[in-house]
Design a protein around this motif. Structure first.
Motif, PDB file in Angstrom:
ATOM      1  N   LYS A   2      -3.814  13.409  -5.183  1.00 44.14           N
ATOM      2  CA  LYS A   2      -3.379  12.561  -3.874  1.00 44.14           C
ATOM      3  C   LYS A   2      -4.393  11.324  -3.982  1.00 44.14           C
ATOM      4  CE  LYS A   2      -6.392  15.851  -1.306  1.00 44.14           C
ATOM      5  NZ  LYS A   2      -6.380  16.666  -0.226  1.00 44.14           N
ATOM      6  N   GLY A   3      -4.076  10.495  -3.193  1.00 43.28           N
ATOM      7  CA  GLY A   3      -4.582   9.376  -3.275  1.00 43.28           C
ATOM      8  C   GLY A   3      -4.057   8.002  -2.382  1.00 43.28           C
ATOM      9  N   ASN A  38      -2.752  25.047 -21.950  1.00 41.03           N
ATOM     10  CA  ASN A  38      -1.786  24.998 -20.653  1.00 41.03           C
ATOM     11  C   ASN A  38      -2.774  25.165 -19.352  1.00 41.03           C
ATOM     12  OD1 ASN A  38      -0.249  25.468 -18.362  1.00 41.03           O
ATOM     13  ND2 ASN A  38       1.335  26.242 -19.623  1.00 41.03           N
ATOM     14  N   ALA A  39      -3.048  24.149 -18.527  1.00 41.63           N
ATOM     15  CA  ALA A  39      -3.960  23.801 -17.614  1.00 41.63           C
ATOM     16  C   ALA A  39      -3.439  24.360 -16.192  1.00 41.63           C
ATOM     17  CB  ALA A  39      -4.226  22.298 -17.119  1.00 41.63           C
ATOM     18  N   GLY A  40      -2.210  25.036 -16.276  1.00 44.03           N
ATOM     19  CA  GLY A  40      -1.639  26.050 -15.157  1.00 44.03           C
ATOM     20  C   GLY A  40      -1.026  24.789 -14.116  1.00 44.03           C
ATOM     21  N   ALA A  76       0.931  -1.188  -0.124  1.00 46.94           N
ATOM     22  CA  ALA A  76      -0.119  -0.152  -0.068  1.00 46.94           C
ATOM     23  C   ALA A  76       0.756   1.115  -0.040  1.00 46.94           C
ATOM     24  CB  ALA A  76      -0.793  -0.023   1.324  1.00 46.94           C
ATOM     25  N   ASN A  77       0.337   2.238  -0.653  1.00 43.69           N
ATOM     26  CA  ASN A  77       1.167   3.549  -0.466  1.00 43.69           C
ATOM     27  C   ASN A  77       0.003   4.837  -0.517  1.00 43.69           C
ATOM     28  OD1 ASN A  77       0.926   4.777  -3.701  1.00 43.69           O
ATOM     29  ND2 ASN A  77       1.378   2.680  -3.865  1.00 43.69           N
ATOM     30  N   VAL A  78       0.494   5.880  -0.168  1.00 38.86           N
ATOM     31  CA  VAL A  78      -0.141   7.141  -0.124  1.00 38.86           C
ATOM     32  C   VAL A  78       0.819   8.212  -0.667  1.00 38.86           C
ATOM     33  CG1 VAL A  78      -1.231   8.861   1.465  1.00 38.86           C
ATOM     34  CG2 VAL A  78      -1.480   6.622   2.252  1.00 38.86           C
ATOM     35  N   TYR A  79       0.009   8.769  -1.577  1.00 35.66           N
ATOM     36  CA  TYR A  79       0.685   9.940  -2.411  1.00 35.66           C
ATOM     37  C   TYR A  79       0.280  11.331  -2.427  1.00 35.66           C
ATOM     38  CZ  TYR A  79      -2.344   8.795  -6.132  1.00 35.66           C
ATOM     39  OH  TYR A  79      -3.468   8.795  -7.070  1.00 35.66           O
ATOM     40  N   SER A  80       0.778  12.220  -2.785  1.00 38.02           N
ATOM     41  CA  SER A  80       0.746  13.517  -3.118  1.00 38.02           C
ATOM     42  C   SER A  80       1.413  14.129  -4.237  1.00 38.02           C
ATOM     43  CB  SER A  80       0.474  14.408  -2.045  1.00 38.02           C
ATOM     44  OG  SER A  80      -0.263  15.557  -2.348  1.00 38.02           O
ATOM     45  N   THR A  81       0.998  14.561  -5.408  1.00 36.57           N
ATOM     46  CA  THR A  81       1.681  15.284  -6.362  1.00 36.57           C
ATOM     47  C   THR A  81       0.934  16.505  -6.846  1.00 36.57           C
ATOM     48  OG1 THR A  81       2.094  12.911  -7.136  1.00 36.57           O
ATOM     49  CG2 THR A  81       2.670  14.634  -8.685  1.00 36.57           C
ATOM     50  N   THR A  82       1.921  17.475  -7.425  1.00 38.88           N
ATOM     51  CA  THR A  82       1.374  18.650  -7.829  1.00 38.88           C
ATOM     52  C   THR A  82       2.157  18.958  -8.978  1.00 38.88           C
ATOM     53  OG1 THR A  82       1.121  19.771  -5.826  1.00 38.88           O
ATOM     54  CG2 THR A  82       1.334  21.224  -7.636  1.00 38.88           C
ATOM     55  N   ILE A  83       1.443  19.100 -10.304  1.00 40.93           N
ATOM     56  CA  ILE A  83       2.176  19.397 -11.533  1.00 40.93           C
ATOM     57  C   ILE A  83       1.808  20.752 -12.115  1.00 40.93           C
ATOM     58  CG2 ILE A  83       2.179  18.458 -13.702  1.00 40.93           C
ATOM     59  CD1 ILE A  83       1.450  15.807 -12.865  1.00 40.93           C
ATOM     60  N   LYS A  84       2.933  21.398 -12.423  1.00 36.07           N
ATOM     61  CA  LYS A  84       2.710  22.906 -12.891  1.00 36.07           C
ATOM     62  C   LYS A  84       2.673  22.705 -14.462  1.00 36.07           C
ATOM     63  CE  LYS A  84       4.421  25.107  -8.679  1.00 36.07           C
ATOM     64  NZ  LYS A  84       3.051  25.615  -8.569  1.00 36.07           N
ATOM     65  N   ASN A  85       1.983  23.624 -15.025  1.00 36.17           N
ATOM     66  CA  ASN A  85       1.945  23.636 -16.568  1.00 36.17           C
ATOM     67  C   ASN A  85       1.628  22.528 -17.286  1.00 36.17           C
ATOM     68  OD1 ASN A  85       3.008  26.537 -16.634  1.00 36.17           O
ATOM     69  ND2 ASN A  85       4.983  25.729 -15.908  1.00 36.17           N
ATOM     70  N   PHE A  86       0.551  21.733 -16.658  1.00 36.56           N
ATOM     71  CA  PHE A  86      -0.030  20.697 -17.300  1.00 36.56           C
ATOM     72  C   PHE A  86      -0.602  20.632 -18.710  1.00 36.56           C
ATOM     73  CE2 PHE A  86      -3.486  17.316 -17.706  1.00 36.56           C
ATOM     74  CZ  PHE A  86      -2.688  16.247 -17.702  1.00 36.56           C
ATOM     75  N   GLN A  87      -0.377  20.052 -19.647  1.00 36.68           N
ATOM     76  CA  GLN A  87      -0.746  20.240 -21.101  1.00 36.68           C
ATOM     77  C   GLN A  87      -2.034  19.256 -21.291  1.00 36.68           C
ATOM     78  OE1 GLN A  87       1.015  22.528 -23.163  1.00 36.68           O
ATOM     79  NE2 GLN A  87       1.551  22.897 -21.176  1.00 36.68           N
ATOM     80  N   THR A  90      -8.202   8.090  -6.106  1.00 32.57           N
ATOM     81  CA  THR A  90      -7.381   9.326  -6.710  1.00 32.57           C
ATOM     82  C   THR A  90      -8.222  10.345  -6.540  1.00 32.57           C
ATOM     83  OG1 THR A  90      -6.599   7.520  -8.368  1.00 32.57           O
ATOM     84  CG2 THR A  90      -6.351   9.876  -8.593  1.00 32.57           C
ATOM     85  N   HIS A  91      -7.911  11.429  -5.873  1.00 31.21           N
ATOM     86  CA  HIS A  91      -8.411  12.469  -5.784  1.00 31.21           C
ATOM     87  C   HIS A  91      -7.665  13.695  -6.714  1.00 31.21           C
ATOM     88  CE1 HIS A  91     -10.922  15.752  -3.731  1.00 31.21           C
ATOM     89  NE2 HIS A  91      -9.575  16.596  -4.053  1.00 31.21           N
ATOM     90  N   ALA A  92      -8.158  13.525  -7.868  1.00 35.53           N
ATOM     91  CA  ALA A  92      -7.152  14.436  -9.047  1.00 35.53           C
ATOM     92  C   ALA A  92      -8.204  15.628  -9.542  1.00 35.53           C
ATOM     93  CB  ALA A  92      -7.124  13.492 -10.417  1.00 35.53           C
TER      94      ALA A  92
END
Length: 231
Positions: free
Chosen positions: A44-45, A37-39, A9-20, A67-69
């Motif tokens: 996270k999930g 550009n989605a900014g 099991a794993n827990v993660y949180s990710t932020t991506i800037k300038n997503f296409q 997945t909370h995207a």
């Protein structure tokens, strides 16, 4: 449990800037799409998978993901057909030519990322045993499920594919060392129809507020025979 059970099991949180991202362009009479550009997006999930051997010959695998995207900042998303404008208490910035016009843009901040379900899980069970010294028999069943998914960045309620599950299985024989196997298989055994993509109508001028759905071969029941050989 004597190595009969494995749990990861794993827990993660990710932020991506300038997503296409690919967005629908409804400003013309014919449907088109473009990259923009989605900014920023944030996901996270939790993910978990299980492998178990509760008895000789029986193997069970299972996986679960939440997945909370969400879009954290995505300005300039075009409003969907009938979306309330600011004057109507909605988010669209342009004044409407009429209440159901396609004009107007807004910031999709907080909306779910298009095409990503919140929940996904699957489970598969395989049982095999020797039939003769030179032949083994096996039976397998699998079930995969996902929650609702919205295919539109704008959150258009007409672009939602409702939650669905798919049942499949195999039954057959194989060599003791699995050098070959022959099986009767079935996928989507319950013949569940689901859309792999939903988009606004390709000709918005002729069918305003309409949609086009795209179905894959996996969205219909399929039964066949498979022969696998390892070499």
């Amino acid at each position: 449990m004597d190595r009969r059970l494995i749990l990861n099991a794993n827990v993660y949180s990710t932020t991506i800037k300038n997503f296409q991202a690919q967005v629908s362009d409804l400003t013309s009479a014919t449907y088109s799409s473009r990259i923009t550009n989605a900014g920023e997006i944030k996901t996270k999930g939790v993910e978990a998978n299980l492998m178990a051997r509760p008895m000789a010959g029986l193997s069970i695998t299972a996986g679960l993901a939440y997945t909370h995207a969400r879009y954290a900042d995505f300005n300039g998303v075009q409003c969907y057909f009938g979306q309330p404008k600011i004057a109507q208490g909605g988010p669209c910035s342009a004044p409407p030519a009429n209440p159901n016009s396609l004009d107007g843009f807004f910031n999709a901040k907080g909306l779910s990322i298009a095409g990503v379900p919140d929940w996904v899980y699957g489970v598969s069970a395989v049982y095999d045993r020797p039939l003769t010294p030179d032949l083994r028999g096996f039976v397998q069943a699998n079930w995969n499920w996902q929650s609702d998914v919205n295919y539109a960045i704008s959150g258009d309620p007409g672009a939602i594919q409702k939650a669905y599950g798919l049942l499949g299985g195999r039954v057959g024989v194989s060599a003791p060392d699995k050098a070959w196997s022959l099986a009767l298989y079935a996928s989507n055994l319950l013949d569940k129809r689901y859309a792999a993509q939903i988009t606004p109508s390709p000709v918005t001028g002729l069918n305003p507020g309409g949609y086009a759905q795209y179905f894959s071969p996996d969205s219909v029941r399929r039964v066949g025979v498979s022969l696998d050989v390892a070499f």
